[in-house]
Design a protein around this motif. Structure first.
Motif, PDB file in Angstrom:
ATOM      1  N   HIS A   7     -14.834  28.597  13.969  1.00 60.50           N
ATOM      2  CA  HIS A   7     -14.882  29.871  14.694  1.00 60.50           C
ATOM      3  C   HIS A   7     -16.309  30.165  15.147  1.00 60.50           C
ATOM      4  N   ASP A   8     -17.262  30.008  14.233  1.00 61.19           N
ATOM      5  CA  ASP A   8     -18.664  30.294  14.548  1.00 61.19           C
ATOM      6  C   ASP A   8     -19.220  29.306  15.572  1.00 61.19           C
ATOM      7  N   LYS A   9     -18.834  28.023  15.456  1.00 61.70           N
ATOM      8  CA  LYS A   9     -19.317  27.019  16.405  1.00 61.70           C
ATOM      9  C   LYS A   9     -18.830  27.314  17.815  1.00 61.70           C
ATOM     10  N   ILE A  10     -17.582  27.717  17.922  1.00 59.52           N
ATOM     11  CA  ILE A  10     -17.010  28.025  19.233  1.00 59.52           C
ATOM     12  C   ILE A  10     -17.728  29.208  19.860  1.00 59.52           C
ATOM     13  N   THR A  29      -4.767  26.749  21.668  1.00 57.48           N
ATOM     14  CA  THR A  29      -6.027  27.307  21.182  1.00 57.48           C
ATOM     15  C   THR A  29      -6.820  27.882  22.350  1.00 57.48           C
ATOM     16  N   GLY A  30      -7.646  28.840  22.058  1.00 59.43           N
ATOM     17  CA  GLY A  30      -8.496  29.458  23.068  1.00 59.43           C
ATOM     18  C   GLY A  30      -9.219  30.635  22.450  1.00 59.43           C
ATOM     19  N   GLY A  31      -9.800  31.469  23.295  1.00 62.03           N
ATOM     20  CA  GLY A  31     -10.541  32.591  22.752  1.00 62.03           C
ATOM     21  C   GLY A  31     -10.764  33.703  23.743  1.00 62.03           C
ATOM     22  N   PRO A  56      -3.337  32.289  12.171  1.00 62.19           N
ATOM     23  CA  PRO A  56      -3.851  31.738  13.429  1.00 62.19           C
ATOM     24  C   PRO A  56      -3.604  30.228  13.495  1.00 62.19           C
ATOM     25  N   PRO A  57      -3.913  29.584  14.610  1.00 63.27           N
ATOM     26  CA  PRO A  57      -3.803  28.128  14.681  1.00 63.27           C
ATOM     27  C   PRO A  57      -4.941  27.482  13.884  1.00 63.27           C
ATOM     28  N   VAL A  58      -4.752  27.377  12.577  1.00 65.67           N
ATOM     29  CA  VAL A  58      -5.837  26.938  11.703  1.00 65.67           C
ATOM     30  C   VAL A  58      -6.287  25.523  12.063  1.00 65.67           C
ATOM     31  N   GLY A  59      -5.336  24.571  12.029  1.00 63.99           N
ATOM     32  CA  GLY A  59      -5.701  23.197  12.349  1.00 63.99           C
ATOM     33  C   GLY A  59      -6.206  23.051  13.767  1.00 63.99           C
ATOM     34  N   GLY A  60      -5.590  23.776  14.708  1.00 63.96           N
ATOM     35  CA  GLY A  60      -6.013  23.713  16.099  1.00 63.96           C
ATOM     36  C   GLY A  60      -7.419  24.238  16.296  1.00 63.96           C
ATOM     37  N   THR A  61      -7.752  25.344  15.620  1.00 64.20           N
ATOM     38  CA  THR A  61      -9.092  25.901  15.748  1.00 64.20           C
ATOM     39  C   THR A  61     -10.136  24.971  15.132  1.00 64.20           C
TER      40      THR A  61
END
Length: 394
Positions: A65-68, A220-222, A262-267
């Motif tokens: 999450h932080d890297k994204i 996945t997205g944000g 959330p999409p844990v593996g996808g994230t």
């Protein structure tokens, strides 16, 4: 990592020429392995358990999450994980407390995902002002200056066109919006995978993007927010601080926008995709695609019966090139490219019907879109096949 070496990480490139990355990019082995590692070694829900698997999954999800967020220059804001750009834009459209008489500025360049939600707001008395680009698809900031008023609540604009490839002047438009106390949403689905992006430098209020266009998995997205000021569309597990039989208190920050699992593996996989892009360098990727794009445009421009739609090569575009051929439907051209040379391109309206109507293209275009795993030999095969098709047309 040298960009020339990256093709080995995309096995499908051994079998065909993939020039449809504006729709969905390929995924490298490293990202697939990262997601498999989650599913096979520490699969668990996040933020709710104290056992070792949950602790590991939570830590790696938060790290991703932080890297994204850092990847788009968003450390100073809030990032909510979404399943794609469409959902992210919908969160903005549904999360603002609209009032009758509010106005939204949109453009005909937009993908349907950044156009239709604003049209639907007319049901609530919101008025839509539409800005039209010039014949090459470029938007002049003065066009926004002329339509934005003190009634404008939000402007919504693509960072880079998924049809024409041109990069829009989002930073200048942000300044205009803020002079009128209007918010700015930028659709970054096409920009984030291909050019360096810094949302803090752009000055936008909301920024949306998809993981499946930037080497990550689908789903996945944000949505990045300068301030977490939207009303969450969903409420439930993981999105609250506390609850009683009478009331609840929403969580602060990004958690309140990520109700449920959330999409844990996808994230985690998307975080690995970010690592992959950083290892190569976004400036390197952009230069590589600029060379390929120039080669595509030069090659297609020399072929009879071919017309490029949109701008010719300059620094204000990404690696997306649209064209039409005299007397042939775009789907027919795309089918021949696949059958004759195993070249994958997109054809049709590209979820941009208002833009196609503006350009007078009833059947749409053939769209070629490059990425880091494409090479000059593939571009030459494309132009050679188009040239052969052209000879048969004549």
């Amino acid at each position: 990592m040298r960009i020339e070496e990256s093709r080995k990480d995309f096995p499908i490139t051994n079998d065909l020429i993939y020039l449809d990355s504006a729709a969905t990019s390929l995924t490298p082995i490293q990202v697939v392995n990262e997601m498999n590692d989650y599913d096979l070694r520490y699969r668990a829900n996040i933020g709710r358990g104290v056992h070792r698997l949950s602790v590991v999954a939570t830590e790696r999800y938060k790290n991703a999450h932080d890297k994204i967020k850092t990847f788009i220059g968003g450390d100073g804001g809030t990032l909510a994980v979404t399943k794609n750009t469409t959902e992210a834009i919908g969160m903005v459209a549904g999360g603002i407390r609209w009032e009758s008489g509010d106005r939204v500025v949109a453009t005909v360049l937009e993908h349907h995902s950044n156009f239709l939600p604003w049209l639907r707001l007319r049901e609530y008395g919101v008025k839509i002002d539409i800005v039209r680009p010039d014949s090459d698809g470029y938007l002049n900031p003065d066009s926004f200056e002329s339509v934005i008023s003190d009634k404008t609540r939000l402007a919504a604009i693509t960072h880079a066109s998924n049809v024409l490839g041109n990069i829009t002047p989002v930073k200048e438009i942000a300044d205009i919006c803020h002079q009128h106390d209007a918010l700015l949403l930028v659709d970054g689905a096409q920009s984030v995978p291909h050019i360096p992006v810094d949302v803090s430098d752009i000055g936008c209020d909301y920024f949306s993007f998809s993981g499946h266009k930037m080497l990550g998995p689908t789903g996945t997205g944000g949505l990045w927010m300068r301030r977490p000021d939207l009303k969450p569309l969903h409420i439930g597990g993981g999105s609250i601080e506390s609850a009683t039989a009478e009331n609840f208190t929403a969580a602060s920050g990004e958690e309140k926008y990520e109700a449920g699992t959330p999409p844990v593996g996808g994230t985690i996989g998307l975080g690995r995709a970010v690592d992959y892009l950083n290892d190569i360098g976004m400036d390197t990727i952009r230069r590589h695609e600029e060379r390929l794009t120039g080669r595509i445009i030069d090659g297609l421009s020399a072929i009879d019966h071919v017309k490029i739609v949109g701008p010719y090569f300059d620094e204000r575009r990404i690696g997306v090139v649209s064209f039409v051929m005299d007397g042939m439907h775009p789907h027919e051209v795309a089918h021949i490219l696949d059958e004759a040379s195993a070249i994958m391109v997109r054809s049709g309206e590209h979820c941009c019907m208002p833009l196609m109507q503006h350009l007078g293209l009833e059947s749409g275009t053939v769209r070629v879109s490059t990425y880091l795993y494409n090479n000059p030999e593939e571009v030459d095969m494309l132009t050679a096949t188009i040239e052969e098709i052209s000879r048969k047309v004549s």
